[in-house]
Every structure is written in structure tokens, then in C-alpha cells.
Design a protein around this motif. Structure first.
Motif, PDB file in Angstrom:
ATOM      1  N   ALA A 254     -14.855   7.429  13.528  1.00  0.00           N
ATOM      2  CA  ALA A 254     -13.840   6.557  12.944  1.00  0.00           C
ATOM      3  C   ALA A 254     -13.188   7.220  11.733  1.00  0.00           C
ATOM      4  O   ALA A 254     -11.976   7.089  11.512  1.00  0.00           O
ATOM      5  CB  ALA A 254     -14.466   5.227  12.547  1.00  0.00           C
ATOM      6  N   GLY A 255     -13.984   7.942  10.945  1.00  0.00           N
ATOM      7  CA  GLY A 255     -13.422   8.635   9.789  1.00  0.00           C
ATOM      8  C   GLY A 255     -12.422   9.697  10.190  1.00  0.00           C
ATOM      9  O   GLY A 255     -11.348   9.834   9.573  1.00  0.00           O
ATOM     10  N   ALA A 256     -12.747  10.458  11.249  1.00  0.00           N
ATOM     11  CA  ALA A 256     -11.806  11.464  11.737  1.00  0.00           C
ATOM     12  C   ALA A 256     -10.546  10.796  12.269  1.00  0.00           C
ATOM     13  O   ALA A 256      -9.426  11.272  12.041  1.00  0.00           O
ATOM     14  CB  ALA A 256     -12.461  12.309  12.832  1.00  0.00           C
ATOM     15  N   GLY A 257     -10.728   9.667  12.973  1.00  0.00           N
ATOM     16  CA  GLY A 257      -9.561   8.934  13.464  1.00  0.00           C
ATOM     17  C   GLY A 257      -8.699   8.419  12.334  1.00  0.00           C
ATOM     18  O   GLY A 257      -7.466   8.405  12.426  1.00  0.00           O
ATOM     19  N   LEU A 258      -9.344   8.007  11.230  1.00  0.00           N
ATOM     20  CA  LEU A 258      -8.600   7.510  10.070  1.00  0.00           C
ATOM     21  C   LEU A 258      -7.732   8.615   9.462  1.00  0.00           C
ATOM     22  O   LEU A 258      -6.603   8.362   9.030  1.00  0.00           O
ATOM     23  CB  LEU A 258      -9.574   6.959   9.029  1.00  0.00           C
ATOM     24  N   VAL A 259      -8.265   9.834   9.440  1.00  0.00           N
ATOM     25  CA  VAL A 259      -7.474  10.979   8.957  1.00  0.00           C
ATOM     26  C   VAL A 259      -6.202  11.113   9.791  1.00  0.00           C
ATOM     27  O   VAL A 259      -5.100  11.312   9.253  1.00  0.00           O
ATOM     28  CB  VAL A 259      -8.300  12.277   9.021  1.00  0.00           C
ATOM     29  N   LEU A 260      -6.336  10.990  11.108  1.00  0.00           N
ATOM     30  CA  LEU A 260      -5.177  11.133  11.990  1.00  0.00           C
ATOM     31  C   LEU A 260      -4.191   9.987  11.826  1.00  0.00           C
ATOM     32  O   LEU A 260      -3.002  10.138  12.117  1.00  0.00           O
ATOM     33  CB  LEU A 260      -5.634  11.210  13.449  1.00  0.00           C
ATOM     34  N   LEU A 261      -4.676   8.836  11.354  1.00  0.00           N
ATOM     35  CA  LEU A 261      -3.782   7.700  11.111  1.00  0.00           C
ATOM     36  C   LEU A 261      -3.082   7.790   9.763  1.00  0.00           C
ATOM     37  O   LEU A 261      -1.913   7.414   9.631  1.00  0.00           O
ATOM     38  CB  LEU A 261      -4.576   6.391  11.189  1.00  0.00           C
ATOM     39  N   VAL A 262      -3.779   8.298   8.766  1.00  0.00           N
ATOM     40  CA  VAL A 262      -3.260   8.271   7.393  1.00  0.00           C
ATOM     41  C   VAL A 262      -2.361   9.467   7.095  1.00  0.00           C
ATOM     42  O   VAL A 262      -1.291   9.319   6.494  1.00  0.00           O
ATOM     43  CB  VAL A 262      -4.424   8.217   6.386  1.00  0.00           C
ATOM     44  N   VAL A 263      -2.790  10.666   7.513  1.00  0.00           N
ATOM     45  CA  VAL A 263      -2.069  11.884   7.119  1.00  0.00           C
ATOM     46  C   VAL A 263      -0.606  11.870   7.538  1.00  0.00           C
ATOM     47  O   VAL A 263       0.271  12.233   6.733  1.00  0.00           O
ATOM     48  CB  VAL A 263      -2.798  13.134   7.648  1.00  0.00           C
ATOM     49  N   PRO A 264      -0.248  11.467   8.784  1.00  0.00           N
ATOM     50  CA  PRO A 264       1.176  11.493   9.157  1.00  0.00           C
ATOM     51  C   PRO A 264       2.052  10.622   8.269  1.00  0.00           C
ATOM     52  O   PRO A 264       3.235  10.935   8.058  1.00  0.00           O
ATOM     53  CB  PRO A 264       1.171  10.962  10.602  1.00  0.00           C
ATOM     54  N   GLN A 265       1.486   9.524   7.750  1.00  0.00           N
ATOM     55  CA  GLN A 265       2.265   8.634   6.898  1.00  0.00           C
ATOM     56  C   GLN A 265       2.258   9.080   5.437  1.00  0.00           C
ATOM     57  O   GLN A 265       3.103   8.659   4.655  1.00  0.00           O
ATOM     58  CB  GLN A 265       1.709   7.204   6.992  1.00  0.00           C
ATOM     59  N   ALA A 266       1.294   9.953   5.087  1.00  0.00           N
ATOM     60  CA  ALA A 266       1.109  10.308   3.677  1.00  0.00           C
ATOM     61  C   ALA A 266       1.845  11.573   3.269  1.00  0.00           C
ATOM     62  O   ALA A 266       2.295  11.692   2.120  1.00  0.00           O
ATOM     63  CB  ALA A 266      -0.387  10.453   3.378  1.00  0.00           C
ATOM     64  N   THR A 267       1.981  12.533   4.164  1.00  0.00           N
ATOM     65  CA  THR A 267       2.568  13.808   3.771  1.00  0.00           C
ATOM     66  C   THR A 267       3.183  14.523   4.963  1.00  0.00           C
ATOM     67  O   THR A 267       2.732  14.359   6.098  1.00  0.00           O
ATOM     68  CB  THR A 267       1.505  14.726   3.135  1.00  0.00           C
ATOM     69  N   ALA A 268       4.197  15.323   4.681  1.00  0.00           N
ATOM     70  CA  ALA A 268       4.803  16.191   5.688  1.00  0.00           C
ATOM     71  C   ALA A 268       4.531  17.659   5.365  1.00  0.00           C
ATOM     72  O   ALA A 268       5.106  18.550   5.983  1.00  0.00           O
ATOM     73  CB  ALA A 268       6.311  15.944   5.765  1.00  0.00           C
ATOM     74  N   ASP A 269       3.647  17.915   4.384  1.00  0.00           N
ATOM     75  CA  ASP A 269       3.291  19.281   4.000  1.00  0.00           C
ATOM     76  C   ASP A 269       2.675  19.999   5.193  1.00  0.00           C
ATOM     77  O   ASP A 269       1.762  19.485   5.838  1.00  0.00           O
ATOM     78  CB  ASP A 269       2.288  19.232   2.836  1.00  0.00           C
ATOM     79  N   SER A 270       3.176  21.188   5.480  1.00  0.00           N
ATOM     80  CA  SER A 270       2.685  21.925   6.648  1.00  0.00           C
ATOM     81  C   SER A 270       1.212  22.274   6.525  1.00  0.00           C
ATOM     82  O   SER A 270       0.527  22.474   7.534  1.00  0.00           O
ATOM     83  CB  SER A 270       3.511  23.206   6.844  1.00  0.00           C
TER      84      SER A 270
END
Length: 393
Positions: A254-270
Motif C-alpha cells: 500500500a505504501g508503494a501504491g501511495l507513492v504512485l498516487l501522490v508523486v504524479p500530483q506533487a511534482t513534474a521533476d524528472s
């Protein structure tokens, strides 16, 4: 002492299936927002657009899985006669047949049938020799040769250095050390190199710096770390991801899935690509312990088995989807979000059908041809040894 490997590796195919679906989603989003598939400029809902755009990270999921399976395969064949010659034969005959079919469809057919011009010679040769990630100039127009060819070039570049990687990284501590070293170099030195382009086209240089192998190497190293945890004895880590507490495993998943949910909305840094790589590796580890049936199922595993063909054919099916939706005037009847969903549904269904066919009639025969070549070389080596033995007698 080696931990006993699990025989069921369906989760590997399931992850490949997720990877190709994610990539298709990202290109469907581009069709709507960049290429005006609806017949006019359109913008999807910001949250949906950001998630869809980051579906491109499916490529990095492919890299994680590729490194894991390459180490697994090489470990099983360690000591095989002509092992590294055989390795390259397997890799070439795994990739080249379908890739060159795609080249014929995407590049040669428009030249022969519609009079289109060939791409620049450097780009053409770089793509056909899988070295288009070695020079910024060779990336220019690469999608006119084979769409998505850059990632296949990165994969093949990793194959070139793989024997050195395999021989040097013999255990988990070395794999982890290499991962941390290259992460530090790419995270801190990468922006400096991007900010000081040696060519006039700064945008092309930035793109090149993202796709070249040294920048993508940490993603492969995540997969190598996962291999050592799953298939060698790394102590508590190996024991946990083979037989540890299911609730704790689910929490990590679930923690790994949360990363995939949060990162796209949080940053566009490559550089966020490395967060995705870590999350993908953790998901692979968790699925080995607990292959959730909603994810590791026959349909998704089948999509994973045909994922290479799917990667090369989905560009074509996106254009088919666009034409089919044009026929029902979907561009005027649907909003951008609904049009995007319709595009994904039509293109994904078509890709599964077409990729199943090309897998059966292009990929499988190509791999079989590689196996026959390996057997022929082995027979020749054996005959040579017998001749030498007879001469010595």
C-alpha cells in the motif's frame, strides 16, 4: 546459502502487463491534449491528465522487471558453455525480429506507399542498431523510425554492459552500493549537466540526458536489488519477502501504491523517476510474497507475455482508435475525459488482439531461431572438442 526461489513468477508477467497499459494510457493522453485527436484543442481534467501523463513511467517498470529477470536467467545459466555469446543471441532474437517488423510498418511503408522522406541517416542507423541513446543527434526524429524506439535502445544498451554488471555485482550489498552511488550522481550531477548543454538545442540535450543509460541505470539497479532479495539469502529481507507477515507485506504494498498516487500530483521533476523505480521494485517484492489475484490474474499475465509486441503495436492501434472514434463523431459528442477513456478502451482491446498475433507469429519464431543458433554453435564447439581429443589420443 540461497533462499529457495518460488516457482510461481506470474507476478512478473502481471507487472509487464501493467507497464504496457500505463504506457498506452500516457500516449492516449498525448493524443487528446497534444495531437488534437478530437479535431480541436482539448484539455483533460488536470488530475487525470497528470496521472495519465505519468503512465510513461511504465517504461521504468519494464526496466525494473527486465533487470530482475536477466539476473535470474543469467544465474541459472552460469557456467554454460559460451554463456555470454548465448546471452547476446537470446537478447537479439528476443528484440530484433519484432522491432524490424515495426520498422517496416512505421517507417518503410510510409516511404514506399506515400512518398514520405526517410529520417536523417544518423537517426535511422542509430535506431536500427539500437544506439539512438548514444548521441543527442540520433534521438532527433527517432519516433519517425520506430515510435518508442528510445526505450528499446536503452534496454539494448543495458544488455551490452550486462555481463560486466553481472560479474561485478555478486551480492546484495554491492547492488545496494551501486544503486546509491548512481542515484547520488544522477540526482546531484544530472541537473548540472542539463544546465550546461554542449549543443545548441537545449531541449534536445535535456531529453537526451533523461534517456541515456547512465541516467536510467538506477532503475535497473532497483530490479537487481530485488533479485538478490528474492533469489539469494540476504537474511531478514529475504525471509520477509518469502514468508513474512502478510499484514506487514500488505502495508508495504500500500505504501508503494501511495507513492504512485501522490508523486504524479506533487511534482513534474524528472528526478521523480527514481521514486517510481523504488516503488516498482517494492511492489515486485510484495507480489512475490502475496500475489493478489485482482492484480496477478490470467488476463493481465497474458498482456504481460505479449507486452513487447504490445509496446510496438499500441501506437498503431491508437491511430485506429482515433479513426474509429472519428466515424462516430466522438470528438463532438464526448468531453475530453470521456474521449480519453474511450481511446484507451478501444486501443487497448485492439492492442491485445494484434499483439497476441504478432507474438505468436513473429516473436515466438524469432526466439526459436535464436535457440536453434545457440544449439548449432554448441554442437560445433562439441565437435571441435572431440576433434582435439581424437588428435591428442
Amino acid at each position: 546459502m540461497q533462499a529457495r526461489p518460488k516457482l510461481q513468477l506470474d507476478f512478473i508477467d502481471a507487472l509487464r502487463g501493467l507497464a504496457i497499459i500505463a504506457v498506452l494510457v500516457s500516449h492516449a493522453q498525448r493524443n487528446v491534449e497534444i495531437y488534437q485527436a478530437m479535431g480541436h484543442p482539448a484539455r483533460m481534467s488536470p488530475w487525470l491528465s497528470r496521472y495519465a501523463d505519468q503512465g510513461a513511467r511504465g517504461v521504468q517498470l519494464f526496466f525494473v522487471v527486465s533487470a530482475l529477470t536477466l539476473f535470474l536467467s543469467a544465474g541459472k545459466r552460469l557456467g554454460e558453455s559460451g554463456e555470454w555469446v548465448n546471452f547476446y543471441i537470446r537478447r537479439v532474437f528476443r528484440i530484433a525480429p519484432m522491432f524490424y517488423v515495426a520498422f517496416g510498418v512505421y517507417c518503410l511503408a510510409p516511404v514506399l506507399l506515400k512518398g514520405h522522406a526517410l529520417p536523417p541517416v544518423g537517426t535511422l542507423l542509430g535506431t536500427l542498431t539500437f544506439t539512438n541513446g548514444w548521441s543527442p543527434a540520433w534521438l532527433l526524429g527517432a519516433n519517425d523510425v520506430v515510435p518508442g524506439g528510445w526505450s528499446i535502445g536503452v534496454e539494448m544498451s543495458f544488455y551490452i554492459v550486462f555481463p560486466l554488471v553481472f560479474l561485478f555485482i555478486r551480492d546484495f550489498p554491492r547492488a545496494l552500493g551501486a544503486l546509491l552511488l548512481f542515484l547520488a550522481l544522477d540526482v546531484f550531477l544530472g541537473p548540472v549537466l542539463v544546465a550546461n548543454p554542449p549543443i545548441a538545442d537545449a531541449d534536445l540535450w535535456e531529453r537526451f540526458m533523461f534517456v541515456w543509460l547512465p541516467n536510467q541505470l538506477p532503475i535497473f539497479l532497483y530490479g537487481i536489488c530485488a533479485y538478490f532479495i528474492l533469489f539469494t539469502d540476504t537474511g531478514p529481507l529475504s525471509r520477509f519477502f518469502h514468508a513474512g507477515n502478510r499484514a506487514a507485506n500488505a502495508a508495504l504494498f500500500a505504501g508503494a501504491g501511495l507513492v504512485l498516487l501522490v508523486v504524479p500530483q506533487a511534482t513534474a521533476d524528472s528526478r521523480a523517476v527514481y521514486l517510481y523505480g523504488g516503488a516498482f521494485a517494492l511492489i515486485a517484492l510484495c507480489l512475490n510474497r502475496q500475489p493478489y489475484r485482482w492484480l496477478v490474474n490470467p488476463l493481465l499475465c497474458h498482456v504481460g507475455k505479449i507486452s513487447f509486441s504490445g509496446y510496438l503495436t499500441h501506437f498503431f492501434m491508437l491511430q485506429v482508435a482515433r479513426k474509429l472514434l472519428d466515424k462516430v463523431h466522438a470528438g463532438t459528442r464526448l468531453g475530453p475525459d470521456a474521449y480519453f477513456v474511450a481511446t484507451v478502451a478501444v486501443a487497448l482491446a485492439g492492442t491485445i488482439v494484434l499483439a497476441t498475433i504478432t507474438y505468436r507469429f513473429v516473436e515466438v519464431p524469432g526466439q526459436a531461431l535464436g535457440k536453434r543458433l545457440i544449439q548449432a554453435l554448441a554442437a560445433r564447439r562439441e565437435a571441435g572438442r572431440r576433434t582435439l581429443g581424437d588428435g591428442a589420443a
